[in-house]
Write an enzyme that holds these catalytic residues in place. Structure first.
Site, short mmCIF file in Angstrom:
data_model
loop_
_atom_site.label_atom_id
_atom_site.label_comp_id
_atom_site.label_asym_id
_atom_site.label_seq_id
_atom_site.Cartn_x
_atom_site.Cartn_y
_atom_site.Cartn_z
N HIS A 23 4.21 -16.11 -11.03
CA HIS A 23 2.77 -15.98 -10.77
C HIS A 23 2.03 -15.10 -11.78
CE1 HIS A 23 4.66 -12.67 -8.72
NE2 HIS A 23 3.51 -12.04 -8.67
N PHE A 81 8.89 -5.58 0.03
CA PHE A 81 7.94 -5.86 -1.04
C PHE A 81 8.66 -6.64 -2.16
CE2 PHE A 81 5.72 -4.72 -5.01
CZ PHE A 81 4.52 -5.35 -4.73
N ASP A 82 7.89 -7.41 -2.94
CA ASP A 82 8.47 -8.30 -3.98
C ASP A 82 9.47 -7.62 -4.90
OD1 ASP A 82 6.08 -9.24 -3.02
OD2 ASP A 82 5.15 -9.49 -4.98
N ALA A 86 5.17 3.67 -0.23
CA ALA A 86 3.97 3.62 -1.07
C ALA A 86 2.70 4.01 -0.31
CB ALA A 86 3.82 2.22 -1.66
N ASP A 136 10.42 2.76 2.23
CA ASP A 136 9.63 2.35 1.07
C ASP A 136 8.23 2.83 1.41
OD1 ASP A 136 8.15 1.16 -0.87
OD2 ASP A 136 8.85 -0.88 -0.52
N1 F0G Z 1 6.78 -0.93 -2.51
C1 F0G Z 1 5.62 -1.39 -2.04
C2 F0G Z 1 5.39 -1.47 -0.57
C3 F0G Z 1 4.61 -1.78 -2.95
O1 F0G Z 1 3.45 -2.25 -2.47
C4 F0G Z 1 4.86 -1.67 -4.34
C5 F0G Z 1 3.85 -2.08 -5.32
C6 F0G Z 1 6.11 -1.18 -4.76
C7 F0G Z 1 7.04 -0.82 -3.82
C8 F0G Z 1 6.45 -1.05 -6.23
O2 F0G Z 1 5.81 0.01 -6.79
O3 F0G Z 1 4.29 -1.01 -8.51
O4 F0G Z 1 4.85 1.43 -8.54
O5 F0G Z 1 6.55 -0.24 -9.16
N2 F0G Z 1 2.82 -2.74 -5.03
C9 F0G Z 1 1.71 -3.10 -5.90
C10 F0G Z 1 0.76 -3.99 -5.17
C11 F0G Z 1 2.08 -3.58 -7.25
O6 F0G Z 1 -0.17 -4.52 -5.81
O7 F0G Z 1 0.89 -4.16 -3.94
P1 F0G Z 1 5.34 0.04 -8.35
#
Ligand code: F0G
Length: 459
Positions: free
Chosen positions: A450, A124-125, A217, A215
């Site tokens: 972005h 993830f970014d 989420a 990771d």
């Molecule tokens: N890992 C993954 C797979 C994520 O999708 C995200 C966040 C994070 C880590 C970071 O977590 O935002 O709580 O600091 N994704 C959101 C999205 C922002 O819109 O997909 P965070």
């Protein structure tokens, strides 16, 4: 007659959202410099920017908040959360953080040094950001099918195990702090990773003596897909599948804003005491004392309750069926998207919709703006704006896919909203041939552009 599916909850509180006119939206998006992040949320009718922190908490989560213990050290809420994390994930140790990227910051501060290599299935970014910020490298080992939106593979988030092994062979083990397994694979379209694939990753990790980070989420959505799609798991309860998933990992980072259905929060959890101890110092300097680390007691209570609700089968069925329902509607209208429908979002294949817009004019962003102007729906661009510039040449990077992500918040919208979203997209799709012009950049930041970028219509 077989009874149709219905959500396992009812609505106790509502929040008014307002429609607007096309003329208003045209003015508002211009005022926002054609950046959807710059819009006031009141000017959005249906907000699909993200599923992160945008879910609806339950009555039980709200009542758990009232019982929060706000003691600085050793709060009851900390121990309640600790027990729940252990029950759900099997990890005996954890550190709270204010959100997912903070957990990455804490863990990576102790784990990563310059020149390290972290293979993963499309990091993830923010994960990639934290790796590159430390002058280390994220190597993508996702299967090639993930980048073909028409391919119907059930586990499109999987690792290509050959690619992974090549990386593990190429670099000495001291240079590989861990393998990052992202469940579900957000970047590939909310696509799940199979248990078989995770076992394959674990076997390689063991062979080369490397640790595994999950990771996590959207770990519960991943477990749901395993139950529904993978042989041998149909009869297993979600929590048993979750425990098995995590049994292959040495640590996890969690953005609780997704599958734990809270508006803010995160944590890192650990199997080994020495890893937990090494991270404590970073928690204290970046987040807070180790028994609250960036969270208030009431938030830890809501999170503990959310972890239990987020791993219930009936809830997950409602959640994932709603995303699938949007996919079915788009199928009816012939609108191309990353197939099959993901756990948390639909990723519309913008390149296949707006064939007249040149890639230098930001195809997915153009589609996002069209959808907003059409109906007040806000998605997010996953394309060239997000891909940013090459750090050396400063040229724009053009990714293989230009996607418009429509992320569905948890327990927030009804299927009438989904019908509305699909109809709005159909209207844009029907007039796609008339959309020939995109946008050019008028102002941007050197990294993560972005979020704040300013655009203007091209030509
Ligand atoms: N890992 C993954 C797979 C994520 O999708 C995200 C966040 C994070 C880590 C970071 O977590 O935002 O709580 O600091 N994704 C959101 C999205 C922002 O819109 O997909 P965070």
């Amino acid at each position: 007659m077989e009874l149709p599916f219905a959500e396992p909850y009812k609505i106790k509180m509502v929040e008014t959202i307002r429609k607007s006119s096309r003329t208003e939206r045209e003015a508002w998006i211009k005022e926002a410099d054609y950046n959807l992040f710059n819009l006031k949320s009141e000017r959005v009718f249906i907000d699909l920017l993200t599923d992160s922190g945008t879910g609806a908490m339950s009555d039980r989560q709200w009542s758990a908040m009232m019982e929060g213990d706000e003691s600085y050290a050793g709060a009851r809420s900390y121990y309640r959360l600790k027990e729940t994390i252990e029950e759900v994930t099997g990890f005996p140790l954890f550190l709270p953080t204010h959100q997912g990227r903070a957990a990455e910051n804490v863990l990576f501060s102790s784990l990563i040094k310059a020149n390290d290599v972290l293979p993963g299935n499309a990091h993830f970014d923010t994960t990639k950001g934290h790796i590159e910020f430390r002058k280390a490298h994220a190597v993508d080992c996702t299967i090639a099918e993930a980048y073909d939106t028409t391919c119907e593979s059930p586990f499109k988030g999987n690792f290509d195990l050959n690619k992974l092994e090549e990386v593990l062979k190429k670099y000495p083990k001291e240079q590989i702090p861990c393998i990052v397994v992202t469940i579900t694979n957000n970047t590939a379209g909310g696509q799940p990773v199979s248990m078989e694939n995770i076992k394959g990753v674990a076997a390689l990790a063991q062979k080369y003596g490397i640790k595994i980070l999950m990771d996590s989420a959207r770990f519960a959505e991943n477990a749901y897909f395993i139950k529904m799609r993978e042989k041998g798991y149909a009869e297993k309860p979600i929590r048993e599948i979750v425990r098995e998933l995590f049994s292959y990992a040495d640590f996890m980072t969690m953005s609780s804003k997704k599958d734990a259905i809270v508006n803010m929060g995160g944590f890192a959890a650990f199997r080994h005491r020495e890893d937990w101890e090494k991270c404590q110092m970073y928690t204290i300097i970046y987040e807070g004392f180790i028994t609250y680390g960036g969270m208030s007691g009431r938030d830890m209570n809501a999170l503990a309750q959310g972890l239990m609700e987020g791993t219930e089968f009936d809830y997950l069925e409602a959640r994932i069926s709603q995303v699938a329902y949007l996919g079915q509607k788009l199928d009816e209208y012939g609108i191309p998207y990353q197939r099959p429908a993901g756990g948390h979002a639909i990723f519309v294949d913008a390149k296949k919709v707006l064939t007249q817009v040149p890639q230098e004019e930001f195809i997915a962003q153009t589609l996002g703006i069209e959808l907003y102007v059409e109906a007040g729906i806000r998605g997010v661009e996953i394309g060239a704006l997000l891909a940013d510039r090459d750090p050396v040449t400063r040229e724009n990077r053009y990714p293989a896919l230009e996607l418009l992500r429509l992320a569905i918040p948890r327990r927030v919208y009804t299927n009438n909203h989904i019908d509305y979203i699909a109809a709005a997209l159909k209207n844009v799709y029907d007039r796609r041939q008339t959309i020939t012009r995109g946008y050019v950049i008028s102002k941007e930041l050197p990294i993560m552009r972005h979020f704040t970028i300013q655009l203007a219509p091209a030509r």
